[in-house]
Write a protein that holds these residues in place. Structure first.
Motif, PDB file in Angstrom:
ATOM      1  N   ASP A  18       0.125  61.770  38.110  1.00 46.80           N
ATOM      2  CA  ASP A  18       1.291  62.477  37.582  1.00 46.80           C
ATOM      3  C   ASP A  18       2.518  62.208  38.436  1.00 46.80           C
ATOM      4  N   GLY A  19       2.326  62.168  39.766  1.00 45.11           N
ATOM      5  CA  GLY A  19       3.454  61.918  40.654  1.00 45.11           C
ATOM      6  C   GLY A  19       4.040  60.526  40.474  1.00 45.11           C
ATOM      7  N   ALA A  20       3.191  59.558  40.147  1.00 46.13           N
ATOM      8  CA  ALA A  20       3.657  58.186  39.946  1.00 46.13           C
ATOM      9  C   ALA A  20       4.165  57.948  38.529  1.00 46.13           C
ATOM     10  N   GLY A  21       4.063  58.944  37.671  1.00 48.96           N
ATOM     11  CA  GLY A  21       4.539  58.787  36.298  1.00 48.96           C
ATOM     12  C   GLY A  21       3.652  57.912  35.441  1.00 48.96           C
ATOM     13  N   VAL A  22       2.349  57.873  35.745  1.00 43.54           N
ATOM     14  CA  VAL A  22       1.419  57.039  34.981  1.00 43.54           C
ATOM     15  C   VAL A  22       1.116  57.712  33.646  1.00 43.54           C
ATOM     16  N   ASP A  23       1.089  56.917  32.586  1.00 38.06           N
ATOM     17  CA  ASP A  23       0.714  57.417  31.263  1.00 38.06           C
ATOM     18  C   ASP A  23      -0.808  57.531  31.226  1.00 38.06           C
ATOM     19  N   LYS A  24      -1.328  58.728  31.403  1.00 35.65           N
ATOM     20  CA  LYS A  24      -2.776  58.903  31.503  1.00 35.65           C
ATOM     21  C   LYS A  24      -3.482  58.656  30.181  1.00 35.65           C
ATOM     22  N   THR A  25      -2.793  58.847  29.071  1.00 41.77           N
ATOM     23  CA  THR A  25      -3.405  58.558  27.769  1.00 41.77           C
ATOM     24  C   THR A  25      -3.696  57.071  27.635  1.00 41.77           C
ATOM     25  N   ALA A  26      -2.706  56.238  27.985  1.00 38.62           N
ATOM     26  CA  ALA A  26      -2.914  54.787  27.942  1.00 38.62           C
ATOM     27  C   ALA A  26      -3.943  54.357  28.971  1.00 38.62           C
ATOM     28  N   LEU A  27      -3.928  54.990  30.138  1.00 36.00           N
ATOM     29  CA  LEU A  27      -4.881  54.647  31.192  1.00 36.00           C
ATOM     30  C   LEU A  27      -6.305  54.965  30.749  1.00 36.00           C
ATOM     31  N   ALA A  28      -6.513  56.122  30.116  1.00 32.30           N
ATOM     32  CA  ALA A  28      -7.847  56.497  29.659  1.00 32.30           C
ATOM     33  C   ALA A  28      -8.361  55.518  28.613  1.00 32.30           C
ATOM     34  N   SER A  29      -7.488  55.079  27.723  1.00 34.25           N
ATOM     35  CA  SER A  29      -7.899  54.099  26.708  1.00 34.25           C
ATOM     36  C   SER A  29      -8.278  52.779  27.352  1.00 34.25           C
ATOM     37  N   ALA A  30      -7.503  52.352  28.366  1.00 31.33           N
ATOM     38  CA  ALA A  30      -7.804  51.101  29.051  1.00 31.33           C
ATOM     39  C   ALA A  30      -9.119  51.184  29.817  1.00 31.33           C
ATOM     40  N   LEU A  31      -9.493  52.375  30.254  1.00 29.00           N
ATOM     41  CA  LEU A  31     -10.759  52.565  30.976  1.00 29.00           C
ATOM     42  C   LEU A  31     -11.946  52.691  30.029  1.00 29.00           C
ATOM     43  N   GLY A  32     -11.680  52.718  28.726  1.00 28.06           N
ATOM     44  CA  GLY A  32     -12.768  52.824  27.755  1.00 28.06           C
ATOM     45  C   GLY A  32     -13.205  54.237  27.478  1.00 28.06           C
ATOM     46  N   ALA A  33     -12.397  55.240  27.872  1.00 27.61           N
ATOM     47  CA  ALA A  33     -12.733  56.645  27.620  1.00 27.61           C
ATOM     48  C   ALA A  33     -11.498  57.344  27.082  1.00 27.61           C
ATOM     49  N   PRO A  34     -11.056  56.970  25.869  1.00 21.20           N
ATOM     50  CA  PRO A  34      -9.817  57.546  25.329  1.00 21.20           C
ATOM     51  C   PRO A  34      -9.914  59.049  25.167  1.00 21.20           C
ATOM     52  N   SER A  35      -8.770  59.703  25.352  1.00 23.69           N
ATOM     53  CA  SER A  35      -8.725  61.155  25.229  1.00 23.69           C
ATOM     54  C   SER A  35      -8.430  61.542  23.794  1.00 23.69           C
ATOM     55  N   ALA A  36      -8.689  62.819  23.508  1.00 23.75           N
ATOM     56  CA  ALA A  36      -8.416  63.343  22.169  1.00 23.75           C
ATOM     57  C   ALA A  36      -7.154  64.188  22.168  1.00 23.75           C
ATOM     58  N   PHE A  37      -6.276  63.933  23.146  1.00 23.56           N
ATOM     59  CA  PHE A  37      -5.074  64.738  23.276  1.00 23.56           C
ATOM     60  C   PHE A  37      -4.024  64.303  22.268  1.00 23.56           C
ATOM     61  N   GLY A  38      -3.067  65.215  22.068  1.00 21.94           N
ATOM     62  CA  GLY A  38      -1.912  64.901  21.231  1.00 21.94           C
ATOM     63  C   GLY A  38      -1.957  65.604  19.887  1.00 21.94           C
ATOM     64  N   GLN A  39      -0.794  65.961  19.391  1.00 21.78           N
ATOM     65  CA  GLN A  39      -0.687  66.590  18.090  1.00 21.78           C
ATOM     66  C   GLN A  39      -0.528  65.537  17.004  1.00 21.78           C
ATOM     67  N   SER A  40      -0.934  65.891  15.787  1.00 19.83           N
ATOM     68  CA  SER A  40      -0.729  65.005  14.663  1.00 19.83           C
ATOM     69  C   SER A  40       0.752  64.959  14.323  1.00 19.83           C
TER      70      SER A  40
END
Length: 373
Positions: free
Chosen positions: A32-54
């Motif tokens: 969070d301090g580095a401003g990393v997009d954790k949603t994109a990071l999780a997808s790149a790691l092969g464990a995408p999150s279910a966060f976000g509104q429609s």
């Protein structure tokens, strides 16, 4: 750390509330301090999150907020007066200052100036009363102001839905949500999340108020505005966030400074989602995490951390309450070994309780087997 040409993801109040709920997680703090997009990071790691509104939910939420703030915020101010300040004069001529500026720093400074003018004080002249009439004695509505809060040694820029200045000079945070209030009540989990988010805004407002003399009162009763029942008509409820504010302040104070965490990482550590999976995984694993099942509802990396925690047999996968009861036993294998009497100090209360539980289980199974023909 987030990679070249990768824009920073702003740290919002929802992320801060989640970070404060798990202050021991250095992984989330550095990302969070580095401003990393954790949603994109999780997808790149092969464990995408279910966060976000429609998109539908976002559109509905934006339309509802626009309805609440229509006509200069007349309906919003009516709700504020009704639920928080019934003795104040009706909001017939509320001031709505222009908060436009360049960049978050500029918007933060413009918001601070608008709040000073509304309070009738100015920190540039020693905090003396300036005698201005721009907000004193009347209502002032700040639409999407920008606030700054120091988090682990770095500033986080926050944008509440609205801040209202009362005729007596006090300040109120307004949260506008699209989930309904049914017969005056709402989903406790959603209300709790909104209260934790509002508590972050209250903390940031208090930092602005502390720079003024006299310091305006920041109200700890925030206004939660939601649709009434199954309609699109706005209704509201006052939510006391004193507990959430105290917990958030304490947890944020416990956060390790981001620079201290960065100093422990290998040279060249990078969390850019475009890196090869092996390199990206190594970078993420270089920062210790503090996974718990509660992370599943608050962190985009929760699925990745859960996989790693399960693979390592960590007892944190069973919950923080279980982890706290087990003392120095940090893995499931350690727990089973201690229960079987193969390891552990028998004077340790956790070990003694495990062995007693194992003995009772064996006794129950033995009795059950004897009862069966």
């Amino acid at each position: 750390m987030r990679g070249p040409d990768v824009p920073a993801k702003a740290l919002d109040a929802r992320a801060l509330a989640a970070l404060a709920a798990n202050p021991g997680c250095r992984r989330r703090a550095i990302l969070d301090g580095a401003g990393v997009d954790k949603t994109a990071l999780a997808s790149a790691l092969g464990a995408p999150s279910a966060f976000g509104q429609s998109q539908f939910a976002l559109t509905r939420g934006n339309a509802f907020e626009a309805k609440v703030k229509a006509d200069g915020g007349a309906e919003l101010l009516r709700l504020v007066r009704k639920h928080l300040d019934p003795g104040a004069e009706p909001a017939e001529r509320a001031a709505v200052p222009d908060l436009a500026a360049i960049g978050p720093e500029g918007r933060t400074a413009r918001t601070a100036l608008a709040l000073r003018e509304a309070a009738g004080t100015d920190d540039t002249d020693g905090g003396r009363d300036t005698g201005r009439d721009s907000g004193r004695g009347g209502w002032v509505l700040l639409d999407h102001p920008m606030l700054a809060l120091q988090v682990a040694g770095s500033p986080a820029f926050l944008e509440p839905d609205a801040v209202v200045v009362h005729p007596d000079g006090s300040w109120t945070v307004v949260e506008i949500k699209s989930f309904p209030l049914l017969d005056g009540s709402a989903d406790p989990a959603k209300v709790g999340a909104a209260a934790r988010q509002a508590a972050v805004y209250v903390l940031a407002l208090e930092e602005v108020a502390a720079r003024l003399n006299p310091a305006p009162r920041v109200r700890h009763d925030v206004l939660l505005v939601c649709p009434k029942d199954f309609s699109n008509l706005p209704t509201a409820a006052a939510v006391d966030v004193r507990k959430q504010r105290a917990v958030t302040a304490r947890q944020l104070a416990r956060l390790t400074r981001i620079q201290d965490i960065a100093d422990t990482l290998p040279e060249g550590t990078c969390f850019a989602p475009g890196l090869p999976a092996e390199q990206l995984t190594a970078a993420v694993e270089a920062v210790p995490a503090a996974y718990a099942p509660e992370c599943l509802s608050a962190c985009e990396l929760a699925f990745h951390c859960r996989q790693r925690s399960r693979a390592a047999g960590e007892v944190t996968t069973l919950g923080r309450a279980v982890r706290a009861e087990l003392g120095g036993l940090t893995t499931v294998e350690d727990v089973l070994s201690a229960a079987r009497g193969e390891s552990g100090d028998p004077d340790d209360p956790a070990v003694a309780a495990l062995r007693r539980a194992a003995a009772l289980r064996a006794e129950a199974l033995s009795a059950q087997g004897a009862a069966c023909p």
